[in-house]
Design a protein around this motif. Structure first.
Motif, short mmCIF file in Angstrom:
data_model
loop_
_atom_site.label_atom_id
_atom_site.label_comp_id
_atom_site.label_asym_id
_atom_site.label_seq_id
_atom_site.Cartn_x
_atom_site.Cartn_y
_atom_site.Cartn_z
N ASP A 71 0.79 -1.22 0.00
CA ASP A 71 0.00 0.00 0.00
C ASP A 71 0.83 1.28 0.00
O ASP A 71 0.30 2.35 -0.28
CB ASP A 71 -0.96 0.02 1.20
CG ASP A 71 -0.22 -0.06 2.52
OD1 ASP A 71 0.51 -1.04 2.73
OD2 ASP A 71 -0.37 0.86 3.35
N HIS A 119 -9.99 -5.67 2.16
CA HIS A 119 -11.25 -5.20 1.59
C HIS A 119 -11.05 -4.09 0.57
O HIS A 119 -11.97 -3.78 -0.20
CB HIS A 119 -12.18 -4.71 2.71
CG HIS A 119 -11.75 -3.41 3.32
ND1 HIS A 119 -10.68 -3.31 4.21
CD2 HIS A 119 -12.24 -2.14 3.16
CE1 HIS A 119 -10.54 -2.05 4.58
NE2 HIS A 119 -11.45 -1.32 3.96
N ARG A 120 -9.85 -3.51 0.50
CA ARG A 120 -9.60 -2.39 -0.40
C ARG A 120 -9.06 -2.83 -1.77
O ARG A 120 -8.80 -1.99 -2.63
CB ARG A 120 -8.64 -1.40 0.24
CG ARG A 120 -9.15 -0.80 1.55
CD ARG A 120 -8.34 0.41 1.95
NE ARG A 120 -8.44 1.48 0.96
CZ ARG A 120 -7.69 2.57 0.97
NH1 ARG A 120 -6.78 2.73 1.93
NH2 ARG A 120 -7.83 3.51 0.05
N THR A 156 -10.50 -4.01 -4.18
CA THR A 156 -11.40 -3.65 -5.28
C THR A 156 -11.47 -2.14 -5.50
O THR A 156 -12.18 -1.68 -6.39
CB THR A 156 -12.82 -4.19 -5.01
OG1 THR A 156 -13.28 -3.66 -3.76
CG2 THR A 156 -12.81 -5.72 -4.94
N ASP A 157 -10.72 -1.40 -4.70
CA ASP A 157 -10.67 0.06 -4.79
C ASP A 157 -9.61 0.46 -5.81
O ASP A 157 -8.42 0.24 -5.61
CB ASP A 157 -10.34 0.63 -3.40
CG ASP A 157 -10.33 2.15 -3.38
OD1 ASP A 157 -9.95 2.78 -4.39
OD2 ASP A 157 -10.68 2.71 -2.33
N GLU A 158 -10.03 1.05 -6.91
CA GLU A 158 -9.12 1.37 -8.01
C GLU A 158 -7.99 2.28 -7.57
O GLU A 158 -6.82 2.09 -7.95
CB GLU A 158 -9.90 2.02 -9.15
CG GLU A 158 -9.06 2.30 -10.38
CD GLU A 158 -9.89 2.86 -11.52
OE1 GLU A 158 -9.32 3.55 -12.39
OE2 GLU A 158 -11.12 2.61 -11.55
N GLU A 159 -8.30 3.29 -6.76
CA GLU A 159 -7.27 4.21 -6.29
C GLU A 159 -6.27 3.51 -5.39
O GLU A 159 -5.06 3.74 -5.49
CB GLU A 159 -7.92 5.37 -5.54
CG GLU A 159 -6.92 6.43 -5.07
CD GLU A 159 -7.60 7.60 -4.38
OE1 GLU A 159 -6.87 8.46 -3.83
OE2 GLU A 159 -8.84 7.65 -4.38
N PHE A 160 -6.76 2.64 -4.51
CA PHE A 160 -5.87 1.90 -3.62
C PHE A 160 -4.94 0.99 -4.43
O PHE A 160 -3.73 0.94 -4.19
CB PHE A 160 -6.69 1.06 -2.64
CG PHE A 160 -5.87 0.13 -1.79
CD1 PHE A 160 -5.16 0.61 -0.71
CD2 PHE A 160 -5.81 -1.22 -2.10
CE1 PHE A 160 -4.39 -0.25 0.08
CE2 PHE A 160 -5.05 -2.09 -1.32
CZ PHE A 160 -4.34 -1.60 -0.23
N VAL A 161 -5.49 0.28 -5.38
CA VAL A 161 -4.69 -0.64 -6.19
C VAL A 161 -3.63 0.12 -6.97
O VAL A 161 -2.48 -0.33 -7.09
CB VAL A 161 -5.59 -1.46 -7.15
CG1 VAL A 161 -4.75 -2.27 -8.12
CG2 VAL A 161 -6.51 -2.37 -6.35
N CYS A 175 -0.66 0.65 -5.02
CA CYS A 175 0.10 -0.57 -4.69
C CYS A 175 1.03 -1.02 -5.82
O CYS A 175 1.96 -1.80 -5.58
CB CYS A 175 -0.85 -1.72 -4.37
SG CYS A 175 -1.82 -1.51 -2.87
N ARG A 209 -5.55 -5.97 -12.04
CA ARG A 209 -6.47 -4.85 -11.90
C ARG A 209 -5.90 -3.56 -12.48
O ARG A 209 -6.64 -2.63 -12.78
CB ARG A 209 -6.85 -4.66 -10.43
CG ARG A 209 -7.82 -5.72 -9.89
CD ARG A 209 -8.22 -5.44 -8.45
NE ARG A 209 -9.18 -6.43 -7.98
CZ ARG A 209 -10.49 -6.38 -8.16
NH1 ARG A 209 -11.01 -5.34 -8.82
NH2 ARG A 209 -11.29 -7.32 -7.71
N ARG A 210 -4.58 -3.52 -12.63
CA ARG A 210 -3.92 -2.38 -13.27
C ARG A 210 -3.72 -2.62 -14.77
O ARG A 210 -3.06 -1.83 -15.45
CB ARG A 210 -2.57 -2.10 -12.61
CG ARG A 210 -2.67 -1.61 -11.18
CD ARG A 210 -3.28 -0.22 -11.12
NE ARG A 210 -2.38 0.78 -11.70
CZ ARG A 210 -2.77 1.98 -12.12
NH1 ARG A 210 -4.05 2.32 -12.07
NH2 ARG A 210 -1.89 2.82 -12.61
#
Length: 319
Positions: free
Chosen positions: A39, A77-78, A80-85, A88, A112-113
């Motif tokens: 993260d 749980h994050r 699926t969060d586009e900004e979080f991914v 990372c 996911r990226r």
């Protein structure tokens, strides 16, 4: 493909221009080592330095081999969060020709990226193929030759301040310490795998210590682990190495790194067990898996004759 020269470069500090000039022409950059997807990756200095190296050698073949994730359970749980991914996964990995990761969490983050990658066993899984234990039992005392075959072993690193201690509750830390103590009471031999700092061993100072292995003594673990019937550890690579030798292991997992060992057969307890294992790799499939990885690397590098491939290694959460 032929390799004429190779060099390893740790990104624990920024490489100097002088050091890079000494390598001359670079044909391949291989990113290896510990987790590269977590993260705080967006603000990581080591990833910024890696990007500088990639920019410096635009024609070099770029490969990721055995990289993984390091996400705390509270962050699952994050995913699926586009900004979080996005935070990372560094954009530098979109420029790589081949990415082979060691856990399905890293695979999901990359996918996911929009970055293609393959999930394969950690390179530790293939150690017995290339480095079988010696017959002279390097690093093992006669005690282990005589007594260890029907005994369990604990391979422990106390979670001190430089080993994620600040991230976990006292209950989590106590749970691991109690597991160590219970196994010692059952007759397990104890090996401490930590930096050569007395503070690392303080939690176990009242125990009879059967062996003491520093981080640099991985070769000793290769020699000693096959002599035991079972391994209990909080080190991912110790658990994965045990599985590679067909020795059952129980890993106390702190975060998503534990999936690396779980995917090759380790049982996992602790906070990290919240992560799903995904694809698993049975020991009997090691030979075809090794051939598949070799083929992928060969195809990525062909028809290059490598003069100086740089292997960039991570120093983040070295497990």
């Amino acid at each position: 493909m032929a390799v004429a020269a190779e060099a390893s470069l740790s990104l624990s500090r920024r490489p100097t221009d002088q050091a890079l000039r000494e390598y001359g022409t670079i044909d391949a950059i291989v990113v290896a080592g510990a987790p590269w997807f977590w993260d705080q990756a967006a603000s990581s200095e080591k990833l910024r330095w890696l990007a500088e190296i990639v920019d410096r050698y635009p024609r070099a073949i770029k490969i990721v081999l055995g990289a993984g994730s390091c996400l705390l359970p509270s962050l699952k749980h994050r995913m699926t969060d586009e900004e979080f991914v996005a935070g990372c996964v560094s954009d530098v990995f979109s420029h790589f020709d081949l990415l082979i990761v060691r856990d399905n969490v890293a695979l999901e983050l990359l996918n996911r990226r929009g970055i293609d990658a393959a999930h394969m066993p950690d390179p530790t899984f293939f150690v017995p193929v290339a480095l079988m234990p010696s017959q002279n039992t390097v690093g093992a005392r006669p005690l282990y030759r005589e007594r260890a075959r029907n005994r369990g072993m604990v391979i422990a690193t106390p979670p001190t301040t430089h080993f994620l201690r600040s991230y976990f509750s006292k209950d989590t830390l106590d749970e691991w310490d109690e597991l160590v103590l219970s196994k010692i009471r059952e007759g397990y031999d104890l090996f401490l795998w930590a930096d050569d700092d007395d503070a690392d061993y303080e939690p176990y100072h009242t125990l009879e210590i059967k062996g003491r292995l520093g981080i640099a003594s991985f070769r000793q673990l290769v020699d000693v682990i096959p002599r035991y019937s079972h391994v209990v550890t909080n080190r991912v690579h110790a658990a994965a190495l045990a599985q590679a030798f067909g020795v059952p292991s129980l890993l106390f997992g702190y975060d998503s790194r534990c999936v690396t060992a779980q995917s090759v057969g380790s049982a996992v307890i602790g906070p990290g067990s919240i992560y799903e294992v995904g694809t698993t790799f049975p020991l009997e499939q090691r030979a075809p898996l090794f051939a598949q990885i070799t083929r992928r690397i060969r195809d990525a590098m062909a028809p290059t004759t490598l003069r100086v491939p740089i292997a960039a290694t991570s120093q983040h959460a070295t497990n």
